[in-house]
Design an enzyme around this catalytic site. Structure first.
Site, PDB file in Angstrom:
ATOM      1  N   TYR A  98       2.632   4.585   0.393  1.00  0.00           N
ATOM      2  CA  TYR A  98       3.661   5.380   1.117  1.00  0.00           C
ATOM      3  C   TYR A  98       4.694   5.557   0.463  1.00  0.00           C
ATOM      4  O   TYR A  98       5.659   4.685  -0.280  1.00  0.00           O
ATOM      5  CB  TYR A  98       3.871   4.508   2.350  1.00  0.00           C
ATOM      6  CG  TYR A  98       4.767   4.960   3.296  1.00  0.00           C
ATOM      7  CD1 TYR A  98       4.595   6.038   4.157  1.00  0.00           C
ATOM      8  CD2 TYR A  98       6.098   4.564   3.368  1.00  0.00           C
ATOM      9  CE1 TYR A  98       5.710   6.835   4.985  1.00  0.00           C
ATOM     10  CE2 TYR A  98       7.150   4.846   4.317  1.00  0.00           C
ATOM     11  CZ  TYR A  98       7.054   6.056   4.768  1.00  0.00           C
ATOM     12  OH  TYR A  98       7.707   6.631   6.011  1.00  0.00           O
ATOM     13  N   ASP A 170       0.008  -3.657   3.484  1.00  0.00           N
ATOM     14  CA  ASP A 170       0.497  -2.780   4.632  1.00  0.00           C
ATOM     15  C   ASP A 170      -0.891  -2.238   5.215  1.00  0.00           C
ATOM     16  O   ASP A 170      -1.551  -1.468   4.624  1.00  0.00           O
ATOM     17  CB  ASP A 170       1.154  -1.493   3.768  1.00  0.00           C
ATOM     18  CG  ASP A 170       1.492  -0.648   4.645  1.00  0.00           C
ATOM     19  OD1 ASP A 170       1.268  -0.280   5.928  1.00  0.00           O
ATOM     20  OD2 ASP A 170       2.441   0.218   4.242  1.00  0.00           O
ATOM     21  N   LYS A 195       3.519   3.707  14.249  1.00  0.00           N
ATOM     22  CA  LYS A 195       1.997   4.543  14.171  1.00  0.00           C
ATOM     23  C   LYS A 195       1.059   4.116  15.165  1.00  0.00           C
ATOM     24  O   LYS A 195       1.598   4.291  16.177  1.00  0.00           O
ATOM     25  CB  LYS A 195       1.634   4.551  12.626  1.00  0.00           C
ATOM     26  CG  LYS A 195       2.698   4.719  11.635  1.00  0.00           C
ATOM     27  CD  LYS A 195       3.513   5.961  11.445  1.00  0.00           C
ATOM     28  CE  LYS A 195       4.620   6.101  10.569  1.00  0.00           C
ATOM     29  NZ  LYS A 195       4.576   5.613   9.385  1.00  0.00           N
TER      30      LYS A 195
END
Ligand SMILES: *Cc1c(COP(=O)(O)O)cnc(C)c1O
Length: 381
Positions: A98, A170, A195
């Site tokens: 990310y 993650d 999310k």
């Protein structure tokens, strides 16, 4: 309890004063004490809030973990994990990360003397050459963003255990519905709750889930000392979102499969990145450690130019052009200029993220409408 039942019931009790079935929003910063230090476990809301506590229990249960901690964003949660380290410590992480995590590691924490190795972790053998006495943490992200590479969590944890290294995963892209890293040997699971867990694109939040009590108290100490905690209103919204997590994920996976197959068979589409394809390089690991393959898909066009990719992103109508993912609505994104703009271009290209890559977060709309929208837009490029 099975997953769907936990999503609805875990951590949530009727309100003790009224019997309210839904957890009240305890909109308070402080709590009255009977005498100095004598209280019901709540003194000041940076430390604890009942709405947040219910959410933390719910999220811990979804990951089959003992302890949950919520933060004001996913990056706030990641920040707390890195603050467990000291100057001189080293971290092994992947080269397909990310963008915001990469930025925090490089631009915030390197100047405090923490060293990060960004390497290809899809083969756990690559870890060995970067290991030394200072290695303290492995930070994994799988499926990776945006190239949907899959890292073998259990294999990485095995190497880490031998060398007494902590592993954090993650788990944002998979959500706890598809993958539970603690069960595969990880020490910490991190979520951008923003999310799939929140699921409605209306909250920014992060979470950490752990089993070890000492690790939990160290992280809770950092959360309270540094203060990146979420408010009660946001905690309530996420508690509500979680109640349909299993239903939403089922549809995300169904729609994701249909969209991935549609793109793969479309004459205008080049390469499609989705771990559910049997010819995906890490498909076997995905099948082993995930329950399904999710609704995140990246692809390129056959006429593979940036202009053409942008034209497609401007031509879709149902897919909204926006950052983020995991909400009920479908989104389209240009990683090179949006979610991954904070990674230097040469670094991006070296790791396979081209300027023409398109990323989809497939929502839970009716599949016929989503496919028609993509088909219309593809006719224009
Ligand atoms: C969004 C995201 C983050 C950051 O979370 P925020 O809630 O935006 O701070 C971290 N990791 C992944 C994989 C993400 O998608």
């Amino acid at each position: 309890m099975k997953f769907g039942t936990k999503a609805i019931h875990a951590g949530v009790e009727p309100d003790p004063t009224t019997g309210a079935i839904m957890t009240p929003i305890y909109q308070t910063s402080t709590y009255v004490q009977e005498s100095p230090g004598k209280h019901k476990g709540y003194a000041y809301a940076r430390g604890a809030n009942p709405t947040r506590n219910a959410l933390q229990k719910s999220i811990a249960a979804l990951e089959d973990g003992k302890f949950g901690l919520c933060f004001s964003s996913g990056m706030g949660a990641t920040d707390a994990v890195i603050k467990l380290l000291s100057p001189g410590d080293e971290v092994i992480t992947s080269n397909d990360l990310y963008g915001g995590s990469y930025r925090m590691f490089k631009r915030v924490f390197e100047k405090f003397g923490i060293k990060f190795h960004f390497i290809d972790l899809t083969d756990s053998k690559n870890i060995h050459q970067y290991l030394n006495a200072n290695t303290k943490l492995m930070w994994l992200e799988t499926p990776s963003n945006p190239l949907m590479r899959i890292i073998d969590i259990a294999a990485c944890c095995e190497v880490a255990k031998k060398h007494n290294i902590m592993v954090a995963v993650d788990n944002t892209f998979a959500s706890p519905y598809l993958q539970n890293p603690l069960a595969l040997g990880a020490d910490i699971v991190m979520h951008s709750v923003t999310k799939y867990l929140g699921g409605h694109s209306d909250v920014i939040m992060g979470a950490l889930i752990v089993n070890d009590e000492k690790l939990y108290s160290d992280l809770a100490f950092i959360a309270n000392s540094c203060g990146a905690v979420p408010g009660p209103q946001d905690s309530f919204l996420v508690l509500r979102g979680i109640k349909t997590l299993h239903l939403r994920m089922e549809r995300h996976c169904f729609n994701g499969t249909k969209v991935a197959e549609f793109l793969k068979n479309h004459a205008k589409v080049g390469k499609v990145y989705w771990p559910g394809f049997s010819d995906h390089p890490n498909h076997d690991i995905a099948k082993r450690q995930m329950r399904d393959f999710g609704g995140m898909i990246s692809f390129t066009l056959k006429n593979d130019t940036v202009e053409n990719a942008i034209k497609l992103m401007e031509s879709v109508e149902l897919f909204s052009l926006a950052e983020s993912l995991g909400g009920v609505e479908s989104l389209i994104n240009h990683p090179a200029s949006m979610t991954h703009a904070s990674i230097p271009k040469e670094e991006r290209i070296k790791n396979g993220l081209s300027d023409s890559l398109i990323r989809l977060s497939v929502g839970v709309e009716d599949i016929e409408d989503l496919l028609a929208d993509l088909d219309n837009a593809l006719a224009k490029v």
